[in-house]
Design an enzyme around this catalytic site. Sequence first.
Site, mmCIF file in Angstrom:
data_model
loop_
_atom_site.group_PDB
_atom_site.id
_atom_site.type_symbol
_atom_site.label_atom_id
_atom_site.label_comp_id
_atom_site.label_asym_id
_atom_site.label_seq_id
_atom_site.Cartn_x
_atom_site.Cartn_y
_atom_site.Cartn_z
ATOM 1 C CG ASN A 9 40.751 43.330 -30.781
ATOM 2 O OD1 ASN A 9 40.472 43.012 -29.624
ATOM 3 N ND2 ASN A 9 40.003 43.008 -31.818
ATOM 4 C CE LYS A 11 41.313 39.744 -32.946
ATOM 5 N NZ LYS A 11 41.337 39.026 -34.220
ATOM 6 C CG HIS A 96 36.609 42.681 -34.591
ATOM 7 N ND1 HIS A 96 36.625 41.384 -35.047
ATOM 8 C CD2 HIS A 96 37.897 43.113 -34.595
ATOM 9 C CE1 HIS A 96 37.882 41.044 -35.317
ATOM 10 N NE2 HIS A 96 38.669 42.079 -35.051
ATOM 11 C CD GLU A 98 37.867 38.037 -34.226
ATOM 12 O OE1 GLU A 98 37.899 38.486 -33.067
ATOM 13 O OE2 GLU A 98 38.899 37.854 -34.912
ATOM 14 C CD GLU A 168 40.431 44.479 -37.771
ATOM 15 O OE1 GLU A 168 41.528 44.573 -37.230
ATOM 16 O OE2 GLU A 168 39.471 43.876 -37.279
ATOM 17 N N GLY A 174 44.018 36.860 -38.454
ATOM 18 C CA GLY A 174 44.488 35.653 -37.774
ATOM 19 C C GLY A 174 44.935 34.553 -38.721
ATOM 20 C CB SER A 213 48.075 38.765 -40.832
ATOM 21 O OG SER A 213 47.187 37.698 -40.567
HETATM 22 P P1 13P Z 1 45.325 39.647 -36.304
HETATM 23 O O1 13P Z 1 46.320 40.763 -36.225
HETATM 24 O O2 13P Z 1 45.566 38.568 -35.278
HETATM 25 O O3 13P Z 1 45.172 39.114 -37.704
HETATM 26 O O4 13P Z 1 43.894 40.263 -35.908
HETATM 27 C C1 13P Z 1 43.494 41.455 -36.482
HETATM 28 C C2 13P Z 1 42.265 41.916 -35.787
HETATM 29 O O5 13P Z 1 41.217 41.308 -35.902
HETATM 30 C C3 13P Z 1 42.357 43.105 -34.952
HETATM 31 O O6 13P Z 1 41.113 43.567 -34.571
#
Ligand code: 13P
Length: 252
Positions: A9, A11, A96, A98, A168, A174, A213
Amino acid sequence: MRRKIVAGNWKMNTTPAEGAELAKAVAAGKKEICDCVNFIVCPPYTHLSEVVRITRGTGVAVGAQDCATEEKGAFTGEVSARMIASLGVEYVILGHSERRQYYGETSETLNRKMRQAYANGLTPIYCVGEKLEEREDGRHFDVVKAQLEEVIYHLTPEQFERLIVAYEPVWAIGTGKTATADQAQEMHAHIRRTLAAKFGAAAEQTPILYGGSCKPSNAGELFAKEDVDGGLIGGAALEADSFLQIGKAFLK
Ligand code: 13P
């Protein structure tokens, strides 16, 4: 045997030119890795067309990071599932954290997006996961169960067969803080049980990915767990090397 999947992803990162370079490097590196690992890259909308062109025939599939709730019409700024699918994109990330957190997406919103995704032949990667305070209060299993029941339970058995789920935990995204392999396994087993309660034995085939992560140094331990079928990778998917290394973690 369930499919093994490593999905990146991206982002809101990379320009189209940078994304093209990243996609080329992933496609080149994928050749060295067993076909038993399915790679998916999910760039921003602006790069989808070019990334589909670059990855065609390489075994790397492409996904979008979201889609609109509606089919078409006066929805300024939105991108429909039909537009995405027409480019040759096969997957779409939905729900997601976010999107839930910053853009107020609810189960109701997600049911509409899921409907659009399936109607246009896209395979959803449906994300679930609890916030830190929910885990600290011991509510993490209930939160994830509700996220599944409120959306996934509305699918038909045929739709369910195409679903991918990603767990997740919000506190791991992150932050550099990964769920332990045991924490991931415990939640993935809970997810599979919740899916099986509605869809029966078909849940045995649902790929459940871990995200948060995930990196080359911890992917092996996570993917060794029975119900962890791969990863949804954020930061570590922005470098072809680390993304490919994560894919290789299945082979160890
Ligand atoms: P990270 O791997 O940067 O923690 O993000 C995970 C994520 O949100 C993938 O959709």
